[in-house]
Design a protein around this motif. Structure first.
Motif, PDB file in Angstrom:
ATOM      1  N   ASP A  50      72.627 -16.808 -94.482  1.00 50.23           N
ATOM      2  CA  ASP A  50      73.486 -15.821 -94.171  1.00 50.23           C
ATOM      3  C   ASP A  50      74.494 -16.256 -92.886  1.00 50.23           C
ATOM      4  N   ASP A  51      73.696 -16.620 -91.976  1.00 49.95           N
ATOM      5  CA  ASP A  51      74.471 -17.425 -90.619  1.00 49.95           C
ATOM      6  C   ASP A  51      75.527 -18.524 -91.041  1.00 49.95           C
ATOM      7  N   LEU A  52      74.847 -19.302 -91.620  1.00 52.03           N
ATOM      8  CA  LEU A  52      75.809 -20.459 -92.352  1.00 52.03           C
ATOM      9  C   LEU A  52      76.879 -20.117 -93.173  1.00 52.03           C
ATOM     10  N   LEU A  53      76.748 -18.922 -93.964  1.00 58.33           N
ATOM     11  CA  LEU A  53      78.039 -18.526 -94.803  1.00 58.33           C
ATOM     12  C   LEU A  53      78.832 -17.838 -93.954  1.00 58.33           C
ATOM     13  N   ARG A  54      78.325 -17.475 -92.791  1.00 61.29           N
ATOM     14  CA  ARG A  54      79.260 -16.525 -91.592  1.00 61.29           C
ATOM     15  C   ARG A  54      79.839 -17.347 -90.367  1.00 61.29           C
ATOM     16  N   VAL A  55      79.972 -18.826 -90.508  1.00 62.12           N
ATOM     17  CA  VAL A  55      80.311 -19.451 -89.392  1.00 62.12           C
ATOM     18  C   VAL A  55      82.027 -19.291 -89.529  1.00 62.12           C
ATOM     19  N   THR A  56      82.524 -18.896 -88.232  1.00 63.87           N
ATOM     20  CA  THR A  56      83.760 -18.799 -88.091  1.00 63.87           C
ATOM     21  C   THR A  56      84.477 -19.640 -86.683  1.00 63.87           C
ATOM     22  N   VAL A  57      85.633 -19.680 -86.839  1.00 68.08           N
ATOM     23  CA  VAL A  57      86.136 -20.407 -85.496  1.00 68.08           C
ATOM     24  C   VAL A  57      87.053 -19.427 -84.835  1.00 68.08           C
TER      25      VAL A  57
END
Length: 328
Positions: free
Chosen positions: A9-16
């Protein structure tokens, strides 16, 4: 060594991050100001800022470390200065004490003023407010248009890597020696630090003042703020021609270097063409190489550099390239 243990889930929620934060940049600027390494880009900037830094701003130096650490309450990621100041002054007293003890355990002296801050002494906090505002006025305010331009150019570049090469390339390219082991992101760090995330995601935030290892800051909402050095630091960003998006993206010196490297050049040749020192030219090639825009090969005492296909693609799509000797 830094180890960030991620869930899917963390990797699916990477934002800039979409906007720079003045107090984050201020904290990083003061951390970089105290470094003593002979950085060819930041050394002249340090000397200039040290000469011009007003006395009321100097208490901030007691709170931030050249290792890239500062009390978390001092640099809220708000895009607005006044909102950020309100957040600093509304920090709960227990959190202030915890953060100041953490900083003193790293390398900050426990001065009488720091003790007074921890005790929430009113006059000490007035000194802090004055210091932060004076520091912002001296270091950040005038440079803010360049910081904005550099931040947006960097996030556009990082988003392009994310779209074209995927999450692995986007994250491992944030800083040298960054790598994956399964779902754990590892990177060089001044001390051993293990962070286990809980699925809330990661925010990538470039800094134009920081030029070293990755920095991490857990956020109140459970996300992890991951700060990394921008491809073009502030000292290399000058006023660029409005019709040249490549210069807006990477800075004038690095854009000029990239254009020169459509033909092979040694570091010495490049330094002469750019009118910079060999050390500064080497720094430029190092950053371009880490971004995948050039390759380098040693031949005896000389090191030759030239564009990769990605570098040529950026030149082709980054505006009108200056032609020289029959090249771009």
């Amino acid at each position: 060594m830094l180890r960030v243990h991620c869930t899917v889930d963390d990797l699916l929620r990477v934002t800039v991050a979409d906007r720079p934060a003045p107090l984050v940049e201020l904290g990083l600027a003061f951390e970089m100001l105290q470094r003593r390494d002979p950085h060819p880009v930041f050394r002249p900037w340090r000397q200039r800022v040290a000469r011009t830094l007003p006395r009321p701003a100097r208490p901030v130096l007691q709170l931030v470390s050249p290792l890239g650490a500062g009390p978390l309450f001092l640099d809220p990621p708000s895009p607005d200065l006044e909102e950020g100041m309100d957040q600093i002054f509304s920090t709960p007293a227990p959190q202030v004490g915890t953060e100041l003890r953490r900083m003193c355990a790293i390398d900050r002296p426990l001065t009488p003023w720091v003790r007074q801050l921890a005790d929430h002494d009113r006059e000490a906090w007035q000194v802090l407010g004055t210091a932060v505002r004076a520091a912002h006025s001296s270091v950040i305010a005038e440079a803010w248009p360049r910081i904005l331009a550099g931040f947006h150019a960097e996030t556009a570049w990082r988003s392009r890597i994310l779209a074209q090469q995927g999450l692995r390339a986007a994250l491992t390219g944030l800083a040298p020696s960054t790598r994956w082991r399964g779902t754990t992101l590892e990177a060089e760090f001044p001390r051993d630090l293990d962070l286990t995330l809980s699925g809330r995601g990661i925010i990538l935030r470039p800094s134009l003042f920081w030029a070293d290892h990755l920095l991490v800051a857990p956020q109140p909402d459970g996300r992890l703020l991951l700060i990394y050095p921008a491809l073009t630091p502030l000292p290399l960003r000058d006023t660029s021609p409005s019709g040249d998006p490549l210069t807006a993206l990477v800075g004038s010196t690095r854009a000029q270097a990239l254009r020169l490297l459509v033909q092979q050049h040694t570091t010495t040749d490049l330094a002469r063409e750019l009118a910079v020192s060999p050390a500064a030219a080497s720094m430029q090639t190092k950053i371009l190489r880490e971004a995948g825009l050039i390759v380098s090969q040693r031949d005896g005492k000389a090191v030759w550099h030239w564009c990769t296909p990605l570098g040529l693609d950026l030149l082709a799509h980054g505006g009108t390239a200056a032609r020289r000797d029959g090249a771009y």
